[in-house]
Design an enzyme around this catalytic site. Sequence first.
Site, PDB file in Angstrom:
ATOM      1  N   LYS A  11       0.817  -1.218   0.000  1.00 23.83           N
ATOM      2  CA  LYS A  11       0.000   0.000   0.000  1.00 23.83           C
ATOM      3  C   LYS A  11       0.856   1.277   0.000  1.00 23.83           C
ATOM      4  O   LYS A  11       2.055   1.230   0.281  1.00 23.83           O
ATOM      5  CB  LYS A  11      -0.925  -0.038   1.218  1.00 23.83           C
ATOM      6  CG  LYS A  11      -1.968  -1.164   1.177  1.00 23.83           C
ATOM      7  CD  LYS A  11      -2.919  -1.077   2.374  1.00 23.83           C
ATOM      8  CE  LYS A  11      -3.982  -2.166   2.334  1.00 23.83           C
ATOM      9  NZ  LYS A  11      -4.938  -2.047   3.467  1.00 23.83           N
ATOM     10  N   TYR A  51     -12.340  -2.236  -3.490  1.00 23.81           N
ATOM     11  CA  TYR A  51     -12.772  -2.375  -2.090  1.00 23.81           C
ATOM     12  C   TYR A  51     -14.289  -2.244  -1.941  1.00 23.81           C
ATOM     13  O   TYR A  51     -14.766  -1.930  -0.858  1.00 23.81           O
ATOM     14  CB  TYR A  51     -12.075  -1.317  -1.222  1.00 23.81           C
ATOM     15  CG  TYR A  51     -10.720  -1.738  -0.682  1.00 23.81           C
ATOM     16  CD1 TYR A  51     -10.582  -2.884   0.106  1.00 23.81           C
ATOM     17  CD2 TYR A  51      -9.577  -0.978  -0.929  1.00 23.81           C
ATOM     18  CE1 TYR A  51      -9.355  -3.260   0.633  1.00 23.81           C
ATOM     19  CE2 TYR A  51      -8.340  -1.349  -0.404  1.00 23.81           C
ATOM     20  CZ  TYR A  51      -8.233  -2.493   0.375  1.00 23.81           C
ATOM     21  OH  TYR A  51      -7.019  -2.865   0.904  1.00 23.81           O
ATOM     22  N   PHE A  59     -15.150   3.740   7.062  1.00 25.58           N
ATOM     23  CA  PHE A  59     -13.793   4.085   6.642  1.00 25.58           C
ATOM     24  C   PHE A  59     -13.609   4.023   5.116  1.00 25.58           C
ATOM     25  O   PHE A  59     -12.526   4.296   4.611  1.00 25.58           O
ATOM     26  CB  PHE A  59     -12.774   3.163   7.324  1.00 25.58           C
ATOM     27  CG  PHE A  59     -13.007   1.690   7.092  1.00 25.58           C
ATOM     28  CD1 PHE A  59     -12.578   1.070   5.920  1.00 25.58           C
ATOM     29  CD2 PHE A  59     -13.637   0.915   8.051  1.00 25.58           C
ATOM     30  CE1 PHE A  59     -12.793  -0.290   5.705  1.00 25.58           C
ATOM     31  CE2 PHE A  59     -13.849  -0.448   7.838  1.00 25.58           C
ATOM     32  CZ  PHE A  59     -13.419  -1.052   6.658  1.00 25.58           C
ATOM     33  N   ARG A  87      -1.758 -14.199   4.863  1.00 27.82           N
ATOM     34  CA  ARG A  87      -2.455 -13.502   5.954  1.00 27.82           C
ATOM     35  C   ARG A  87      -1.635 -13.596   7.245  1.00 27.82           C
ATOM     36  O   ARG A  87      -1.613 -12.659   8.046  1.00 27.82           O
ATOM     37  CB  ARG A  87      -3.855 -14.097   6.173  1.00 27.82           C
ATOM     38  CG  ARG A  87      -4.811 -14.022   4.985  1.00 27.82           C
ATOM     39  CD  ARG A  87      -5.375 -12.664   4.701  1.00 27.82           C
ATOM     40  NE  ARG A  87      -5.979 -12.037   5.842  1.00 27.82           N
ATOM     41  CZ  ARG A  87      -6.660 -10.877   5.797  1.00 27.82           C
ATOM     42  NH1 ARG A  87      -6.830 -10.250   4.633  1.00 27.82           N
ATOM     43  NH2 ARG A  87      -7.166 -10.336   6.867  1.00 27.82           N
ATOM     44  N   THR A  93      -5.165  -6.889  10.965  1.00 31.83           N
ATOM     45  CA  THR A  93      -5.488  -5.616  10.309  1.00 31.83           C
ATOM     46  C   THR A  93      -4.980  -4.417  11.112  1.00 31.83           C
ATOM     47  O   THR A  93      -4.388  -3.489  10.554  1.00 31.83           O
ATOM     48  CB  THR A  93      -7.020  -5.505  10.131  1.00 31.83           C
ATOM     49  OG1 THR A  93      -7.497  -6.685   9.483  1.00 31.83           O
ATOM     50  CG2 THR A  93      -7.388  -4.285   9.305  1.00 31.83           C
ATOM     51  N   ARG A 104       2.706  -6.131   9.361  1.00 32.11           N
ATOM     52  CA  ARG A 104       1.967  -5.015   9.957  1.00 32.11           C
ATOM     53  C   ARG A 104       2.518  -4.634  11.326  1.00 32.11           C
ATOM     54  O   ARG A 104       2.529  -3.449  11.674  1.00 32.11           O
ATOM     55  CB  ARG A 104       0.478  -5.363  10.003  1.00 32.11           C
ATOM     56  CG  ARG A 104      -0.184  -5.194   8.620  1.00 32.11           C
ATOM     57  CD  ARG A 104      -1.526  -5.840   8.544  1.00 32.11           C
ATOM     58  NE  ARG A 104      -2.301  -5.409   7.377  1.00 32.11           N
ATOM     59  CZ  ARG A 104      -3.436  -5.988   7.004  1.00 32.11           C
ATOM     60  NH1 ARG A 104      -3.933  -7.023   7.689  1.00 32.11           N
ATOM     61  NH2 ARG A 104      -4.095  -5.544   5.951  1.00 32.11           N
ATOM     62  N   ASN A 114      -1.983   0.386   6.699  1.00 29.45           N
ATOM     63  CA  ASN A 114      -1.396  -0.817   7.296  1.00 29.45           C
ATOM     64  C   ASN A 114      -0.558  -1.634   6.312  1.00 29.45           C
ATOM     65  O   ASN A 114      -0.437  -2.845   6.439  1.00 29.45           O
ATOM     66  CB  ASN A 114      -2.488  -1.658   7.965  1.00 29.45           C
ATOM     67  CG  ASN A 114      -3.584  -2.068   6.998  1.00 29.45           C
ATOM     68  OD1 ASN A 114      -3.498  -1.783   5.813  1.00 29.45           O
ATOM     69  ND2 ASN A 114      -4.588  -2.750   7.500  1.00 29.45           N
ATOM     70  N   HIS A 117      -2.212  -5.400   1.614  1.00 32.81           N
ATOM     71  CA  HIS A 117      -3.507  -6.073   1.441  1.00 32.81           C
ATOM     72  C   HIS A 117      -3.230  -7.527   1.075  1.00 32.81           C
ATOM     73  O   HIS A 117      -2.285  -7.812   0.343  1.00 32.81           O
ATOM     74  CB  HIS A 117      -4.316  -5.438   0.303  1.00 32.81           C
ATOM     75  CG  HIS A 117      -5.465  -6.318  -0.138  1.00 32.81           C
ATOM     76  ND1 HIS A 117      -6.674  -6.299   0.501  1.00 32.81           N
ATOM     77  CD2 HIS A 117      -5.541  -7.280  -1.107  1.00 32.81           C
ATOM     78  CE1 HIS A 117      -7.472  -7.222  -0.063  1.00 32.81           C
ATOM     79  NE2 HIS A 117      -6.813  -7.820  -1.042  1.00 32.81           N
ATOM     80  N   GLU A 128      -9.744 -10.923  -7.327  1.00 33.94           N
ATOM     81  CA  GLU A 128      -8.767  -9.836  -7.139  1.00 33.94           C
ATOM     82  C   GLU A 128      -7.572  -9.980  -8.087  1.00 33.94           C
ATOM     83  O   GLU A 128      -7.063  -8.979  -8.602  1.00 33.94           O
ATOM     84  CB  GLU A 128      -8.306  -9.804  -5.677  1.00 33.94           C
ATOM     85  CG  GLU A 128      -9.437  -9.356  -4.745  1.00 33.94           C
ATOM     86  CD  GLU A 128      -9.046  -9.348  -3.281  1.00 33.94           C
ATOM     87  OE1 GLU A 128      -9.905  -9.006  -2.455  1.00 33.94           O
ATOM     88  OE2 GLU A 128      -7.889  -9.673  -2.942  1.00 33.94           O
TER      89      GLU A 128
HETATM   90  N1  UDP Z   1      -9.657  -0.446   7.460  1.00 34.56           N
HETATM   91  C1  UDP Z   1      -9.771   0.784   8.102  1.00 34.56           C
HETATM   92  N2  UDP Z   1     -10.399   0.851   9.323  1.00 34.56           N
HETATM   93  C2  UDP Z   1     -10.939  -0.246   9.909  1.00 34.56           C
HETATM   94  C3  UDP Z   1     -10.856  -1.488   9.241  1.00 34.56           C
HETATM   95  C4  UDP Z   1     -10.207  -1.553   8.015  1.00 34.56           C
HETATM   96  O1  UDP Z   1      -9.279   1.789   7.587  1.00 34.56           O
HETATM   97  O2  UDP Z   1     -11.501  -0.120  11.018  1.00 34.56           O
HETATM   98  C5  UDP Z   1      -8.972  -0.535   6.172  1.00 34.56           C
HETATM   99  C6  UDP Z   1      -7.578  -1.156   6.287  1.00 34.56           C
HETATM  100  O3  UDP Z   1      -6.703  -0.530   5.358  1.00 34.56           O
HETATM  101  C7  UDP Z   1      -7.846  -2.602   5.915  1.00 34.56           C
HETATM  102  C8  UDP Z   1      -8.884  -2.425   4.802  1.00 34.56           C
HETATM  103  O4  UDP Z   1      -9.714  -1.352   5.269  1.00 34.56           O
HETATM  104  O5  UDP Z   1      -6.670  -3.265   5.511  1.00 34.56           O
HETATM  105  C9  UDP Z   1      -9.749  -3.619   4.514  1.00 34.56           C
HETATM  106  O6  UDP Z   1     -10.317  -4.072   5.722  1.00 34.56           O
HETATM  107  P1  UDP Z   1     -10.383  -5.612   6.073  1.00 34.56           P
HETATM  108  O7  UDP Z   1     -11.279  -5.757   7.255  1.00 34.56           O
HETATM  109  O8  UDP Z   1     -10.700  -6.394   4.852  1.00 34.56           O
HETATM  110  O9  UDP Z   1      -8.889  -5.930   6.599  1.00 34.56           O
HETATM  111  P2  UDP Z   1      -7.689  -6.765   5.921  1.00 34.56           P
HETATM  112  O10 UDP Z   1      -8.309  -7.897   5.157  1.00 34.56           O
HETATM  113  O11 UDP Z   1      -6.914  -5.812   5.055  1.00 34.56           O
HETATM  114  O12 UDP Z   1      -6.867  -7.246   7.092  1.00 34.56           O
HETATM  115 MG    MG Z   2      -9.803  -7.889   3.731  1.00 35.04          MG
END
Ligand code: UDP
Ligand code: MG
Length: 140
Positions: A11, A51, A59, A87, A93, A104, A114, A117, A128
Amino acid sequence: MAIERTLSIIKPDATRRNLTGKINAKFEEAGLRIVAQKRIQLTKAQAGEFYKVHAERPFYDELCDFMASEPVVVQVLEGDGAIAKNREVMGATNPADAAPGTIRAEYAESVGENSVHGSDAPETAAVEIAYFFSGLELVG
Ligand code: UDP
Ligand code: MG
C-alpha cells in the site's frame, strides 16, 4: 495443502517509505513466490471498485483516498496454502494486534495505513488477481 495464488498489494504508506524490498523479503522468507508484480497508481474509482465490499463501512471513503494517494505494488503470491500463509505473514489488520515479526507489526502506521492487502479466500483471490493481471502476466 494445495498450491494456491493470492493477490497482495503493497500500500501507499509502504511504497512511500521505500519498503517494497523489505516486505517482499518477508514473503520470500515464508516460502511465497512473487509470480507477478507491477507498480501502478490507482484512481479513486479503481480503488473504490477493488474495495466495494466495504462500501457501506465508515472508513470506505478514506480508504479509497488513501489507496489512490500514491503508487501501490500489486502482486500475485504463489505457494502451499498461499492465501492463509500470506495472511499470517501480514499480521492482524490493526497493527496494535499484529503478532511480532509480521509485516503489519513492523511497518504499519495505523489500522487504515497498514502497509499490505491480502486476499482472504480462494474466491476473492481469483476475482482480485483477475482485477489486476491477465493470464499472460502470471508466470509461475
Ligand atoms: N480499514 C480501516 N479501518 C478499519 C478497518 C479496516 O481503515 O476499522 C482498512 C484497512 O486498510 C484494511 C482495509 O480497510 O486493511 C480492509 O479491511 P479488512 O477488514 O478487509 O482488513 P484486511 O483484510 O486488510 O486485514
Ligand atoms: Mg480484507
